[in-house]
Design a protein around this motif. Sequence first.
Motif, PDB file in Angstrom:
ATOM      1  N   LYS A   1      27.641 -43.543  13.124  1.00 17.70           N
ATOM      2  CA  LYS A   1      26.913 -42.477  13.121  1.00 17.70           C
ATOM      3  C   LYS A   1      25.758 -42.736  13.792  1.00 17.70           C
ATOM      4  O   LYS A   1      24.627 -42.628  13.480  1.00 17.70           O
ATOM      5  N   PRO A   2      25.790 -42.785  15.401  1.00 17.71           N
ATOM      6  CA  PRO A   2      24.732 -42.974  15.993  1.00 17.71           C
ATOM      7  C   PRO A   2      23.618 -41.981  16.071  1.00 17.71           C
ATOM      8  O   PRO A   2      24.093 -40.843  15.618  1.00 17.71           O
ATOM      9  N   VAL A   3      22.315 -42.033  16.157  1.00 15.40           N
ATOM     10  CA  VAL A   3      21.430 -41.139  16.092  1.00 15.40           C
ATOM     11  C   VAL A   3      21.178 -40.057  17.316  1.00 15.40           C
ATOM     12  O   VAL A   3      21.436 -40.801  18.309  1.00 15.40           O
ATOM     13  N   ASN A   4      21.141 -38.858  17.151  1.00 20.30           N
ATOM     14  CA  ASN A   4      20.700 -38.064  18.370  1.00 20.30           C
ATOM     15  C   ASN A   4      19.238 -38.092  18.481  1.00 20.30           C
ATOM     16  O   ASN A   4      18.639 -37.776  17.565  1.00 20.30           O
ATOM     17  N   THR A   5      18.743 -38.441  19.760  1.00 20.21           N
ATOM     18  CA  THR A   5      17.254 -38.378  19.517  1.00 20.21           C
ATOM     19  C   THR A   5      16.836 -37.505  20.936  1.00 20.21           C
ATOM     20  O   THR A   5      17.379 -37.492  22.053  1.00 20.21           O
TER      21      THR A   5
ATOM     22  N   ASN B   1      23.623 -38.845   6.928  1.00 17.02           N
ATOM     23  CA  ASN B   1      24.195 -40.029   7.107  1.00 17.02           C
ATOM     24  C   ASN B   1      23.241 -41.179   6.538  1.00 17.02           C
ATOM     25  O   ASN B   1      23.745 -42.283   6.163  1.00 17.02           O
TER      26      ASN B   1
ATOM     27  N   ALA C   1      14.675 -37.957  22.842  1.00 17.50           N
ATOM     28  CA  ALA C   1      14.042 -38.887  24.198  1.00 17.50           C
ATOM     29  C   ALA C   1      15.412 -38.960  25.002  1.00 17.50           C
ATOM     30  O   ALA C   1      15.311 -39.247  25.892  1.00 17.50           O
ATOM     31  N   ASP C   2      16.487 -39.522  24.269  1.00 16.85           N
ATOM     32  CA  ASP C   2      17.765 -39.901  24.816  1.00 16.85           C
ATOM     33  C   ASP C   2      18.456 -38.508  25.686  1.00 16.85           C
ATOM     34  O   ASP C   2      19.197 -38.589  26.520  1.00 16.85           O
TER      35      ASP C   2
ATOM     36  N   ALA D   1      24.977 -47.630  12.332  1.00 19.53           N
ATOM     37  CA  ALA D   1      24.761 -47.249  14.080  1.00 19.53           C
ATOM     38  C   ALA D   1      26.066 -46.918  14.800  1.00 19.53           C
ATOM     39  O   ALA D   1      25.779 -46.194  15.663  1.00 19.53           O
TER      40      ALA D   1
ATOM     41  N   ASP E   1      19.096 -35.951   6.058  1.00 19.42           N
ATOM     42  CA  ASP E   1      20.090 -36.561   6.855  1.00 19.42           C
ATOM     43  C   ASP E   1      21.196 -37.135   5.805  1.00 19.42           C
ATOM     44  O   ASP E   1      21.057 -38.090   5.465  1.00 19.42           O
TER      45      ASP E   1
END
Lengths: 104, 243
Positions: free
Chosen positions: B233-237, B188, B239-240, B230, B186
């Motif tokens: 570079k917010p994370v892609n999950t 990031n 679950a979301d 955050a 990753d």
Amino acid sequence: MEKHSVIIYILIAILTTNLIRVVPMALIKGPIRNRFVRSFLYYVPYVTLAVMTFPDMILVTPTPLPGVLAFAAGIIAAWLRLGLFAVAAICCAIVYLLSMLFAG
Amino acid sequence: MKSTQRNMRRDILDGLHVGIPIAMAYFAVAFSLGIIAAKAGLTAPMGFVSSFFTRASAGEYGTYTLIAAHAAYAELVVMCLVINLRYMLMSAALSQKIAPGTSRWHRLLMAVCITDEVFGVSYAHPGYTPPAYTYSAALISSLFWALGCALGIVAGNILPQQMVTALSMALYGMFLGIIIPPARKDRNVLYALAASFVLSGLCAAAPVVSGLSSGTRIVVLTVLISAVAAWLKPVNTEADGEA
């Protein structure tokens, strides 16, 4: 000067340290939906271990050089995925060998 | 039922597999911690109990330093809170890695297991982290942590100083072993690590900020850098989804 007991000091440290660990887990029930909070928690472990490693690693050695070399070698070894124990051993060996070299 | 038992046995063995290298490194690190604990007046059994139940390298280092200085009890509480504040963040992070429906007691006990490294391997476990995995990694590493501390109290002064310094590198090497491999996957994380090293180095050297204790520096930088990362570079999950 009041008299302090080593046992009480130890109990305080045990209680406080474990309370900190348990409280967030007890309060957070389901998955966190907020994307910012999720992202924040994703980065926390990497950042906190990184700031604990540097510059402390080069401050522990009597002169910075062995620490700098161990830091660089540790990063390379970890990048090559040599595993926790190998990376730790390499860092120890470099500092020990250099100290022998300069002490001798 | 059979298959759950087999899974649990595998989780325990997997936990031991990651726990043993941690235990070896802990042993070395705790040994040097024991040398400091001895100066604070701890006996080997005290060091064993203290280390087994506290399991905090920086926190214990601070504790033994304060004991040696005959500090007030309140001062010890504040120091433990600040220097171990990262465990709060780790506990919150780990709460997201436990399968829904896991009992309350398992969740709390897993939280108690948190150390930098046990958290690291628990967090790195693919998918949800099984409690047995965290328990076995924590148990084996805590035993060696406590043994190392007790032995350091008894025998620490026998070892030459160069060897003690070299052994103290084990802790940092272990940290690198945890944080660097994910940075390969990753980008990031790689940026966050680079920013952490640079800012941490600057803070330790800068005129006013370097007066802060290392515990304060760690907490402030962790919150600051993680928040900026955050935000940028917010994370892609999964679950979301796209949320």
